[in-house]
Design an enzyme around this catalytic site. Sequence first.
Site, mmCIF file in Angstrom:
data_model
loop_
_atom_site.group_PDB
_atom_site.id
_atom_site.type_symbol
_atom_site.label_atom_id
_atom_site.label_comp_id
_atom_site.label_asym_id
_atom_site.label_seq_id
_atom_site.Cartn_x
_atom_site.Cartn_y
_atom_site.Cartn_z
ATOM 1 N N PRO A 10 5.784 -4.268 11.867
ATOM 2 C CG PRO A 10 4.672 -5.909 13.124
ATOM 3 C CD PRO A 10 4.768 -4.416 12.925
ATOM 4 C CD GLN A 11 1.659 -5.171 10.291
ATOM 5 O OE1 GLN A 11 2.268 -4.103 10.349
ATOM 6 N NE2 GLN A 11 0.982 -5.677 11.307
ATOM 7 N N GLY A 59 -13.236 -6.802 2.664
ATOM 8 C CA GLY A 59 -11.956 -7.485 2.518
ATOM 9 C C GLY A 59 -11.766 -8.430 3.689
ATOM 10 C CB CYS A 99 -0.907 0.022 1.228
ATOM 11 S SG CYS A 99 -2.182 -1.245 1.225
#
Length: 424
Positions: A117-118, A191, A54
């Site tokens: 952390p993603q 989503g 993103c």
Amino acid sequence: MSVAVLAFGLNHTSAPVSVRERVSMPVDLVKPALAGLRSAFGGAVREAAILSTCNRTEVYCAADAAVAEQLPIWLADHHCMEAGSLHPHLYRLHQNDAVRHAFRVASGLDSMVLGEPQILGQMKDAVRAAEEAGSLGTLLHQLFQRTFAVAKEVRSQTEIGAHSVSMAAAAVRLAERVFGDLGQARTLFIGAGEMIELCATHFAAQHPRSMVVANRTAERAESLAGRFSAGTMKLADLTERLAEFDVVVSCTASSLPILGLGMVERATRQRRHRPMVMIDLAVPRDIEPEVGRLDDVYLYSVDDLGRLVQSGTDARRAAVVQAEAIIETRVQGFMHWMQSREVVPVIRGLHQAAEDVQAAELERARRLLARGESPEAVLEQLAHGLTQKYLHGPLAALNRSAGDERKQLLAWMPRLFPGRDSRR
């Protein structure tokens, strides 16, 4: 021509979401893009990996340095954009700057949410896609393995992720700004990916009146909804049911908007103009930006949330300094590894040349022995032949040289060919 590590792309600091969504690459398009990149440049781009999230789209390459300026043009062409419109938002990094950038990205130092952390998992997915596409070789494999090790070191030895405000927590804060207590809010999640799961977790902690999950795949929606005692609905029912919800959080991989101006406008009329908070975390965007012009709709994009999560950065400044120091040390280590790789072909060439001389002189010695020459004479000739061959290269270079070149050769000779004095 030597191979360089190159990185180019854009992120949340260099480009607004309106630009980022135009170059975003869904997972299923990354492999074809890698094939197209390598095909466009032939052997000049030896290895490549694409990281698209993103907040960033970046290309990492092991390539001839000469193609660095042409690579961003490929990115624009690939997305049917004018290179001039993309150019102001792009960064181009070379060698140690590219390596440093990869380490910073994986460690969360370059993220919208400092220390999140993603991004590490997303980078691992990008590397896996490059491996499956056959575009990852020795250099980038080594770069990314060290990148993951650095990220682990930074997170274990600093508090870079401490006290951070996540995007999901920021979404809750924005909804609370409008509604205050969310206990009576009806919440819709569009989503069922990782970000929606995080948002659902944070909203569930506020005990909203109801939660509903809408997703393209019913099985995934039911799985996520089951964790929070939430309901489910089909995406096709959005037009009829959108007016039911006070808060809408959307984050899908759709290449086109899911919620358009007309649909939302009808929903606000059905709601009799009661306020509606809409949070769009997707890139490309799920909600048409024109929706934000409606009086009763509070529309927030991923960039709006980014500005909110910057709070708390100052408290982690010391951790950032520690992390940067770790990264700088590891960058130097990687560059040393790269430089040592450049020496390997030279060393192999020297060994091969020496072995060729050795084989030729031994063959000559065997022939002499076969003819009945005395072993002592043959050994002397063998030693003489090896000595002459050993000295031929450097002496010829000295004889051909002049001026500064000769001075440099003379200065290096004692180190390359240490004599009696240097061994004392």
